[in-house]
Design an enzyme around this catalytic site. Structure first.
Site, PDB file in Angstrom:
ATOM      1  N   GLU A 177      43.291  41.726  36.449  1.00  0.00           N
ATOM      2  CA  GLU A 177      44.170  40.561  36.274  1.00  0.00           C
ATOM      3  C   GLU A 177      44.532  40.287  34.813  1.00  0.00           C
ATOM      4  O   GLU A 177      44.462  39.141  34.356  1.00  0.00           O
ATOM      5  CB  GLU A 177      43.518  39.308  36.881  1.00  0.00           C
ATOM      6  N   GLU A 299      41.571  42.125  46.083  1.00  0.00           N
ATOM      7  CA  GLU A 299      41.024  40.763  46.222  1.00  0.00           C
ATOM      8  C   GLU A 299      41.911  40.022  47.218  1.00  0.00           C
ATOM      9  O   GLU A 299      43.100  39.807  46.929  1.00  0.00           O
ATOM     10  CB  GLU A 299      41.002  40.015  44.893  1.00  0.00           C
TER      11      GLU A 299
HETATM   12  O1  AHR Z   1      37.143  36.310  43.109  1.00  0.00           O
HETATM   13  C1  AHR Z   1      37.157  35.298  42.148  1.00  0.00           C
HETATM   14  C2  AHR Z   1      38.110  35.571  40.992  1.00  0.00           C
HETATM   15  O2  AHR Z   1      39.431  35.531  41.466  1.00  0.00           O
HETATM   16  C3  AHR Z   1      38.003  36.922  40.339  1.00  0.00           C
HETATM   17  O3  AHR Z   1      37.041  36.956  39.340  1.00  0.00           O
HETATM   18  C4  AHR Z   1      39.371  37.111  39.741  1.00  0.00           C
HETATM   19  O4  AHR Z   1      39.731  38.462  39.621  1.00  0.00           O
HETATM   20  C5  AHR Z   1      40.281  36.329  40.653  1.00  0.00           C
HETATM   21  O5  AHR Z   1      41.144  35.510  39.964  1.00  0.00           O
END
Ligand code: AHR
Length: 509
Positions: A177, A299
């Site tokens: 990210e 994610e």
């Molecule tokens: O999963 C929680 C957080 O969400 C992670 O650290 C990040 O990559 C995302 O923004």
């Protein structure tokens, strides 16, 4: 909002397929965040701890969940992480400030512990390198430490740490990210793209067999979404195998119809996938490449972000309780709809990781020194990981629609199916978003004659806001479904309101 009347229909035909189910679609994520690692997967001194300090109850639940691939060590955490802190004698490891989550990191658990844990859990590791505060050299060093057999400084260092054989880690994320201003070491798309390209080259020089994931946008809502992917891929297209996607969804109280909008969130996930595919293909076309890039949705989940005060306002603490959302029946149905969306795009999405595995918005919860239990969201994931085998069939569900502000008209029913050629078994997964009554789903089996129902499971239909807890771990669980009928080649299954249904069909003996 009331739904309109009408049966839902799907046709299963082996002539129409999306693609093979990649087992990496059933991935998860372990970040050094809150209690995912400490008192999550790792708790020496817990009555159920293995000699290595792994919670054996959590290992058992991880296997039951059917997770295939686990991303580590972050997440935002990785953007300030020095991997060297987490290897070698534990007594010599430094305690550091983790700037991402304002946590005290003891480094008691590190790379070799994670890779041991992954072996014990039977999952493939997916490691992320730090491209926030670090660069090409550290990324290449980490590949050398992990994958080079011996006879070099870092591979020999690994051997002095008691790991004689290389870990042979194949899957690697190029940072995390870095489009996000909250990220330690945040970068512009050009800065990140150049760095990711050079890191990729160096990492592959160490081990040409590795597969690489470039970081896409942290969300479709980012103002740089699209432009970020485009620029990053201009730099990295021929050097990487995947581009990542991240998305979290929640119910929004301010919506006119919060539940109806939330139940439709998978529509956004599908749009996101299709837009990233279009962007990647446009770059490929511009570059005259024959390669088709795959997507790593590494994610995804439900996350009630409105309940989280934000990392900046957290007091410094060691393994604090962070974002331990209690999930409900509704959340499980929405998770089911995300799994349907991912399977439907199996031709392009090759990796997906539900974030995260334990305690952090997770399917598995634990208490320090105490029990572990399954959240409602555990169940749809476990069903799909267990039963989605072979190829995804191209099914086009047709059902009544209901209006939403966020996504326009949305189908009350969504469904996907898989067919395993060797056994002839079919698994059908369906969600019903309607809230008024059972809705019959008519499944046309003309092209797959002779199938019979061998299992019918339902989660939902009642107690929509019920959750599981240490005291009541099995309040929300899947129950046997009933009421399916066969007429000619049409199987009809009643879908209860706001529910997740699994139907397993096998050839008659
Ligand atoms: O999963 C929680 C957080 O969400 C992670 O650290 C990040 O990559 C995302 O923004």
């Amino acid at each position: 909002m009331a739904t309109m009347d009408g049966d839902a229909r799907v046709t299963l035909d082996p002539a129409f397929r999306v693609g093979a189910v990649d087992r990496r679609l059933f991935g998860s994520f372990v970040e050094h965040m809150g209690r995912c690692v400490y008192t999550g997967i790792f708790e020496p001194g817990h009555p159920a701890a293995t000699p290595e300090g792994f919670r054996s109850d959590v290992l058992a639940l991880t296997r039951e969940l059917g997770v295939t691939t686990v991303r580590y060590p972050g997440g935002n955490f990785v953007s300030g992480y020095r991997w060297e802190d987490g290897v070698g004698p534990v007594s010599e490891r430094p305690t550091r400030l983790d700037l991402a989550w304002r946590s005290i990191e003891s480094n008691e658990f590190g790379l070799n512990e994670f890779l041991d844990w992954a072996g014990a859990a039977g999952v493939e590791p997916m490691l992320a390198v730090n491209l926030g505060t670090r660069g090409v050299q550290e990324a290449a060093d980490l590949v050398e430490y992990c994958n080079y057999p011996g006879g070099s400084a870092l591979s020999d260092l690994r051997r002095t740490h008691g790991v004689d054989k290389p870990h042979d880690v194949r899957l690697w994320c190029l940072g995390n990210e870095l489009d996000g201003p909250w990220q330690v070491g945040h970068k512009t798309a050009d800065e990140y793209g150049r760095l990711a390209a050079e890191a990729a080259r160096a990492m592959r020089l160490v081990d040409p067999r590795i597969e690489l994931v470039a970081s896409g946008s942290s969300g479709r809502w980012m103002p740089t979404f699209g432009a970020w992917e485009s620029t990053v891929l201009e730099h990295t297209y021929e050097l990487v195998d995947y581009i990542s996607l991240h998305a979290y969804y929640q119910e929004h109280e301010q919506d006119a119809d919060p539940l109806g909008e939330f139940l439709a969130a998978a529509v956004d996930m599908e749009t996101f996938i299709e837009q990233v595919v279009a962007t990647a293909d446009a770059v490929g076309a511009r570059l005259g490449s024959r390669k088709k890039l795959r997507l790593s949705f590494d994610e995804w989940n439900v996350w009630y972000q409105s309940r989280f005060p934000g990392a900046r306002s957290l007091p410094w603490a060691q393994a604090p309780r962070l974002i331990e959302d209690d999930f409900s029946t509704v959340d499980a149905v929405v998770v089911g709809s995300f799994l349907i969306a991912l399977l439907r795009h199996a031709d392009r999405v090759g990796i997906a990781c539900q974030a995260q595995l334990v305690n952090i918005i997770a399917p598995i919860r634990t208490e320090p020194g105490g029990p572990s239990w399954r959240q409602p969201t555990f169940h749809p994931f476990a069903h799909v990981a267990r039963y989605a085998r072979g190829d995804v069939l191209r099914v086009e569900p047709s059902a009544a629609r209901y209006p939403t502000d966020r996504y326009g008209p949305v189908s009350t029913v969504d469904a996907v199916a898989t067919l395993e050629e060797e056994t002839g078994e079919v698994a059908l997964f369906a969600v019903h978003r309607g809230r008024d009554a059972d809705r019959p789903l008519r499944i046309d089996l003309r092209a797959l004659p002779g199938l019979r129902v061998v299992d019918h499971l339902v989660l939902g239909g009642e107690d929509l806001r019920a959750t599981n807890s240490a005291a009541e771990p099995d309040r929300v669980i899947p129950r046997p479904g009933n009421g399916s009928t066969v007429e000619g080649d049409v199987l009809t299954v009643p879908l209860p309101p706001v529910s997740w249904t699994v139907l397993r069909l096998a050839p008659s003996p």
